[in-house]
Design a protein around this motif. Structure first.
Motif, PDB file in Angstrom:
ATOM      1  N   TYR A  25       0.830  -1.200   0.000  1.00 42.16           N
ATOM      2  CA  TYR A  25       0.000   0.000   0.000  1.00 42.16           C
ATOM      3  C   TYR A  25       0.869   1.257   0.000  1.00 42.16           C
ATOM      4  O   TYR A  25       0.612   2.201  -0.746  1.00 42.16           O
ATOM      5  CB  TYR A  25      -0.932   0.001   1.218  1.00 42.16           C
ATOM      6  CG  TYR A  25      -2.021   1.016   1.113  1.00 42.16           C
ATOM      7  CD1 TYR A  25      -3.208   0.716   0.453  1.00 42.16           C
ATOM      8  CD2 TYR A  25      -1.862   2.290   1.645  1.00 42.16           C
ATOM      9  CE1 TYR A  25      -4.208   1.652   0.344  1.00 42.16           C
ATOM     10  CE2 TYR A  25      -2.858   3.233   1.538  1.00 42.16           C
ATOM     11  CZ  TYR A  25      -4.033   2.910   0.887  1.00 42.16           C
ATOM     12  OH  TYR A  25      -5.021   3.850   0.768  1.00 42.16           O
ATOM     13  N   PHE A 102      -7.312  -2.928  -9.746  1.00 41.73           N
ATOM     14  CA  PHE A 102      -7.904  -1.808  -9.000  1.00 41.73           C
ATOM     15  C   PHE A 102      -9.366  -2.115  -8.686  1.00 41.73           C
ATOM     16  O   PHE A 102      -9.821  -1.955  -7.556  1.00 41.73           O
ATOM     17  CB  PHE A 102      -7.788  -0.510  -9.800  1.00 41.73           C
ATOM     18  CG  PHE A 102      -8.245   0.694  -9.039  1.00 41.73           C
ATOM     19  CD1 PHE A 102      -7.367   1.394  -8.237  1.00 41.73           C
ATOM     20  CD2 PHE A 102      -9.565   1.126  -9.117  1.00 41.73           C
ATOM     21  CE1 PHE A 102      -7.781   2.512  -7.522  1.00 41.73           C
ATOM     22  CE2 PHE A 102      -9.997   2.230  -8.405  1.00 41.73           C
ATOM     23  CZ  PHE A 102      -9.107   2.936  -7.603  1.00 41.73           C
ATOM     24  N   ASP A 103     -10.108  -2.554  -9.694  1.00 40.34           N
ATOM     25  CA  ASP A 103     -11.530  -2.870  -9.494  1.00 40.34           C
ATOM     26  C   ASP A 103     -11.731  -3.991  -8.474  1.00 40.34           C
ATOM     27  O   ASP A 103     -12.670  -3.947  -7.680  1.00 40.34           O
ATOM     28  CB  ASP A 103     -12.193  -3.261 -10.817  1.00 40.34           C
ATOM     29  CG  ASP A 103     -12.390  -2.068 -11.745  1.00 40.34           C
ATOM     30  OD1 ASP A 103     -12.288  -0.909 -11.282  1.00 40.34           O
ATOM     31  OD2 ASP A 103     -12.638  -2.305 -12.944  1.00 40.34           O
ATOM     32  N   LEU A 105      -9.853  -4.609  -5.917  1.00 41.44           N
ATOM     33  CA  LEU A 105      -9.563  -4.105  -4.574  1.00 41.44           C
ATOM     34  C   LEU A 105     -10.547  -3.038  -4.104  1.00 41.44           C
ATOM     35  O   LEU A 105     -10.815  -2.917  -2.913  1.00 41.44           O
ATOM     36  CB  LEU A 105      -8.135  -3.543  -4.515  1.00 41.44           C
ATOM     37  CG  LEU A 105      -7.021  -4.568  -4.600  1.00 41.44           C
ATOM     38  CD1 LEU A 105      -5.671  -3.869  -4.732  1.00 41.44           C
ATOM     39  CD2 LEU A 105      -7.035  -5.489  -3.393  1.00 41.44           C
ATOM     40  N   ASP A 106     -11.073  -2.244  -5.025  1.00 45.19           N
ATOM     41  CA  ASP A 106     -12.001  -1.159  -4.677  1.00 45.19           C
ATOM     42  C   ASP A 106     -13.412  -1.727  -4.542  1.00 45.19           C
ATOM     43  O   ASP A 106     -14.288  -1.482  -5.359  1.00 45.19           O
ATOM     44  CB  ASP A 106     -11.951  -0.063  -5.743  1.00 45.19           C
ATOM     45  CG  ASP A 106     -12.829   1.132  -5.417  1.00 45.19           C
ATOM     46  OD1 ASP A 106     -13.188   1.323  -4.232  1.00 45.19           O
ATOM     47  OD2 ASP A 106     -13.167   1.881  -6.352  1.00 45.19           O
ATOM     48  N   ILE A 113      -8.754   3.213  -3.185  1.00 48.01           N
ATOM     49  CA  ILE A 113      -8.510   2.027  -2.360  1.00 48.01           C
ATOM     50  C   ILE A 113      -7.937   2.507  -1.037  1.00 48.01           C
ATOM     51  O   ILE A 113      -6.927   3.218  -1.009  1.00 48.01           O
ATOM     52  CB  ILE A 113      -7.528   1.066  -3.051  1.00 48.01           C
ATOM     53  CG1 ILE A 113      -8.111   0.583  -4.377  1.00 48.01           C
ATOM     54  CG2 ILE A 113      -7.208  -0.122  -2.140  1.00 48.01           C
ATOM     55  CD1 ILE A 113      -7.117  -0.146  -5.244  1.00 48.01           C
ATOM     56  N   THR A 114      -8.599   2.128   0.024  1.00 51.84           N
ATOM     57  CA  THR A 114      -8.125   2.485   1.364  1.00 51.84           C
ATOM     58  C   THR A 114      -7.217   1.385   1.892  1.00 51.84           C
ATOM     59  O   THR A 114      -7.193   0.267   1.361  1.00 51.84           O
ATOM     60  CB  THR A 114      -9.313   2.657   2.328  1.00 51.84           C
ATOM     61  OG1 THR A 114      -9.976   1.394   2.459  1.00 51.84           O
ATOM     62  CG2 THR A 114     -10.294   3.723   1.835  1.00 51.84           C
ATOM     63  N   GLU A 117      -9.335  -1.628   2.681  1.00 51.66           N
ATOM     64  CA  GLU A 117      -9.690  -2.430   1.509  1.00 51.66           C
ATOM     65  C   GLU A 117      -8.509  -3.305   1.082  1.00 51.66           C
ATOM     66  O   GLU A 117      -8.689  -4.474   0.728  1.00 51.66           O
ATOM     67  CB  GLU A 117     -10.131  -1.535   0.343  1.00 51.66           C
ATOM     68  CG  GLU A 117     -11.528  -0.998   0.501  1.00 51.66           C
ATOM     69  CD  GLU A 117     -11.903  -0.028  -0.603  1.00 51.66           C
ATOM     70  OE1 GLU A 117     -12.988  -0.215  -1.192  1.00 51.66           O
ATOM     71  OE2 GLU A 117     -11.136   0.917  -0.877  1.00 51.66           O
ATOM     72  N   MET A 118      -7.315  -2.741   1.101  1.00 50.53           N
ATOM     73  CA  MET A 118      -6.127  -3.522   0.741  1.00 50.53           C
ATOM     74  C   MET A 118      -5.954  -4.679   1.719  1.00 50.53           C
ATOM     75  O   MET A 118      -5.755  -5.819   1.313  1.00 50.53           O
ATOM     76  CB  MET A 118      -4.886  -2.629   0.745  1.00 50.53           C
ATOM     77  CG  MET A 118      -3.605  -3.362   0.427  1.00 50.53           C
ATOM     78  SD  MET A 118      -3.472  -3.967  -1.265  1.00 50.53           S
ATOM     79  CE  MET A 118      -3.009  -2.457  -2.096  1.00 50.53           C
ATOM     80  N   ASN A 121      -8.898  -7.325   1.230  1.00 45.83           N
ATOM     81  CA  ASN A 121      -9.221  -7.899  -0.072  1.00 45.83           C
ATOM     82  C   ASN A 121      -8.052  -8.385  -0.912  1.00 45.83           C
ATOM     83  O   ASN A 121      -8.252  -9.072  -1.895  1.00 45.83           O
ATOM     84  CB  ASN A 121     -10.022  -6.876  -0.882  1.00 45.83           C
ATOM     85  CG  ASN A 121     -11.273  -6.475  -0.150  1.00 45.83           C
ATOM     86  OD1 ASN A 121     -12.086  -7.320   0.205  1.00 45.83           O
ATOM     87  ND2 ASN A 121     -11.419  -5.191   0.122  1.00 45.83           N
ATOM     88  N   TYR A 122      -6.849  -8.039  -0.528  1.00 39.75           N
ATOM     89  CA  TYR A 122      -5.694  -8.421  -1.343  1.00 39.75           C
ATOM     90  C   TYR A 122      -5.493  -9.935  -1.415  1.00 39.75           C
ATOM     91  O   TYR A 122      -5.501 -10.523  -2.485  1.00 39.75           O
ATOM     92  CB  TYR A 122      -4.439  -7.728  -0.804  1.00 39.75           C
ATOM     93  CG  TYR A 122      -3.193  -8.086  -1.542  1.00 39.75           C
ATOM     94  CD1 TYR A 122      -2.882  -7.500  -2.756  1.00 39.75           C
ATOM     95  CD2 TYR A 122      -2.317  -9.030  -1.025  1.00 39.75           C
ATOM     96  CE1 TYR A 122      -1.735  -7.833  -3.432  1.00 39.75           C
ATOM     97  CE2 TYR A 122      -1.162  -9.360  -1.696  1.00 39.75           C
ATOM     98  CZ  TYR A 122      -0.882  -8.759  -2.895  1.00 39.75           C
ATOM     99  OH  TYR A 122       0.258  -9.105  -3.566  1.00 39.75           O
TER     100      TYR A 122
END
Length: 129
Positions: A25, A102-103, A105-106, A113-114, A117-118, A121-122
């Motif tokens: 991040y 990006f999609d 993760l967002d 992306i916060t 979220e990272m 969801n990563y």
């Protein structure tokens, strides 16, 4: 924004922890404003594309910085992106993989992306195969 660290760090596949996602991040958040935007991810992609041909080979991908990533998962990470770009599974990464990543993760689809979220969801992106 360092190499598609964003792409590479994805290689963290099965061994991602909170510290690793934080490292990735921090690399992706090029302007250090606390959120990652799509243009920041494209900046990283362009850095990894060493020969500036618009495509990232496995060699370019593997040579990029991968904060916290174990080297044995590079191929799997590369395949993840190659399966999501515009020309799927052709052995090179085009910029479509940036948008897809990006999609993925967002999750709230607000265009940024916060850290949360990272963190949340990563890793699941690489486990759902």
């Amino acid at each position: 924004m360092l190499v598609i660290v964003f792409l590479g760090l994805l290689a963290v596949t099965l061994s991602l922890d909170a510290e690793t996602s934080k490292s990735l991040y921090d690399v992706l958040d090029g302007n250090k404003d606390g959120v990652v935007r799509l243009n920041e991810m494209f900046g990283t992609y362009n850095i990894v594309d060493v020969n500036k041909d618009g495509l990232i080979t496995f060699e370019e991908f593997a040579a990029g910085p991968h904060p916290g990533a174990p080297p044995l998962s590079m191929r799997e990470a590369f395949r993840y992106f190659d399966d999501r770009d515009n020309e799927k599974n052709n052995g090179v990464l085009d910029s479509g993989c940036v948008v897809a990543f990006f999609d993925d993760l967002d999750v709230n689809k607000n265009g940024v992306i916060t850290r949360q979220e990272m963190k949340d969801n990563y890793l699941p992106l690489f486990l759902v195969k």
